[in-house]
Design an enzyme around this catalytic site. Structure first.
Site, short mmCIF file in Angstrom:
data_model
loop_
_atom_site.label_atom_id
_atom_site.label_comp_id
_atom_site.label_asym_id
_atom_site.label_seq_id
_atom_site.Cartn_x
_atom_site.Cartn_y
_atom_site.Cartn_z
N ARG A 274 1.32 -0.96 -0.30
CA ARG A 274 -0.57 -0.24 -0.21
C ARG A 274 0.91 1.52 0.05
O ARG A 274 1.99 1.33 0.66
CB ARG A 274 -1.15 0.25 1.32
CG ARG A 274 -1.63 1.28 1.35
CD ARG A 274 -2.34 1.49 2.28
NE ARG A 274 -3.92 0.31 1.93
CZ ARG A 274 -5.14 0.39 2.57
NH1 ARG A 274 -5.20 1.13 4.00
NH2 ARG A 274 -6.45 -0.13 2.13
N GLN B 67 -10.29 -4.40 -3.41
CA GLN B 67 -11.27 -3.71 -2.81
C GLN B 67 -12.39 -3.58 -4.27
O GLN B 67 -13.49 -4.16 -3.98
CB GLN B 67 -11.78 -1.97 -2.80
CG GLN B 67 -13.12 -1.38 -2.36
CD GLN B 67 -13.34 -1.72 -1.03
OE1 GLN B 67 -12.10 -2.12 -0.06
NE2 GLN B 67 -14.47 -2.10 -0.57
N ASP C 13 -17.39 6.99 -1.30
CA ASP C 13 -16.19 6.38 -0.23
C ASP C 13 -15.24 8.02 0.41
O ASP C 13 -16.34 9.20 -0.15
CB ASP C 13 -15.09 6.00 -1.20
CG ASP C 13 -13.87 5.38 -0.44
OD1 ASP C 13 -13.68 6.28 0.36
OD2 ASP C 13 -12.54 5.60 -1.27
N ARG D 229 -13.53 -8.79 1.17
CA ARG D 229 -12.53 -8.56 0.55
C ARG D 229 -11.87 -9.78 1.71
O ARG D 229 -10.54 -10.18 1.27
CB ARG D 229 -11.89 -7.60 2.32
CG ARG D 229 -12.68 -6.38 2.14
CD ARG D 229 -11.68 -5.28 0.74
NE ARG D 229 -10.65 -5.70 0.26
CZ ARG D 229 -9.37 -4.36 0.82
NH1 ARG D 229 -9.93 -3.36 1.32
NH2 ARG D 229 -8.51 -4.90 0.81
#
Ligand code: CP
Ligand code: NVA
Length: 305
Positions: free
Chosen positions: A103, A133, A221, A289
């Site tokens: 990430r 995601q 989001d 996930r």
């Protein structure tokens, strides 16, 4: 040849379908308590430049379920944090582990890492994309509608990394995406263009009600993604009117579902009433996930080394 997941378009339609079926199978095995330790002896390095709850826990537990192990590595504790080059870290890490999830702030960091690592590299979120995601989101949409084909998805708010991956996925899932974003916060134009050039149906509009009208899925989001905190006040102002409220959800199809990758900011991009309401599937989405990434790990790491 090793395979990476840097962009949601790294898997074609058939591969995505296969991955989803594997994820559904793995979910069943887990629920039945049937052991499925197919990655015994394998190790995943998880490198984080930014915080994480879901990505960190789901990859760690996923590797454990599969009989392997995961290493949590914060860049501040690595020599990366003191200036060691990405390409050097990538070449070294690849000699110890079977795969790397990373990430990062900059998408190019992940691309560089993958170029130098001889093991599979997974994008665990960058400024451009969040493909893991989307794997969970596609799985959730399949669960609810049986298929992603012709499912109308309304994205409300910031055309960020998650939105970009959604836009790209229109090319391989058959979903119809309408993103309602204020000026300056649209999804990346090159991604919209690419998705549409590949046969996707993606449109960017301004009016949230227009996007939500008759939608099967309403997705949103945060207005302030990690790395954009310095613009917080400006962003909160720009996104006024882009909250997923009960009134907005009423515009959607009566059996529409509401999705959010989390973390959520109640009262900003979504109201408490909607996220806690009967159409919200955010907890299943978060659970998926785990199942989707386990299928991904088996696909990428199971066949490498
Ligand atoms: N949705 C998601 O990626 O959450 P985390 O930032 O908690 O990993
Ligand atoms: N767009 C958000 C997603 C968090 C999972 C961010 O980048 O912070």
């Amino acid at each position: 040849m090793k395979r990476d997941l840097i962009s949601i378009l790294d898997f074609d339609e058939d591969e995505l379908g296969e991955l989803m079926r594997d994820a559904e199978h793995l979910r069943k095995l887990r629920k039945d308590g049937t052991a499925h330790e197919v990655l015994r002896g394998k190790t995943l390095a998880m490198i984080f430049e930014k915080p994480s709850t879901r990505t960190r826990i789901s990859f760690d537990v996923g590797m454990h379920d599969l009989g392997g192990s995961a290493l949590y590595l914060n860049t501040q504790d690595l020599q990366l944090g003191r200036g060691e080059e990405i390409r050097d870290t990538a070449r070294v890490a690849a000699r110890y582990v079977s795969g790397v999830m990373i990430r990062a702030y900059k998408h190019s960091t992940i691309v560089d890492f993958a170029r130098y690592a001889t093991v599979p590299v997974i994008n665990g979120l960058s400024d451009r994309e969040h493909p893991c995601q989307l794997l969970a989101d596609i799985m959730t949409i399949r669960e609810h509608f049986g298929s992603t084909l012709d499912v109308n998805v309304a994205w409300i708010g910031d055309g960020n990394n998650v939105c970009n991956s959604l836009v790209l996925s229109a090319a391989t899932t058959g979903m119809i995406v309408q993103a309602a974003c204020p000026p300056g916060y649209e999804p990346a134009p090159d991604m919209v263009e690419r998705a549409n050039a590949l046969g996707g149906r993606v449109e960017v509009v301004r009016d949230p009600l227009e996007a939500a009208r008759d939608a099967d899925v309403v997705m949103t989001d945060t207005w302030v993604s990690m790395g954009t905190e310095a613009e917080r006040d400006k962003r909160i102002k720009a996104f006024q009117g882009y909250t997923v409220t009960a009134e907005l959800v009423k515009e959607a199809s009566p059996d529409a579902i509401v999705m959010h990758c989390l973390p959520a900011h109640r009262g900003q991009e979504i109201t408490d009433e909607v996220i806690e309401g009967p159409q919200s599937v955010v907890w299943e989405e978060a659970e998926n996930r785990l199942h989707a990434q386990k299928a991904l790990l088996v696909k990428l790491i199971g066949r490498n080394k």
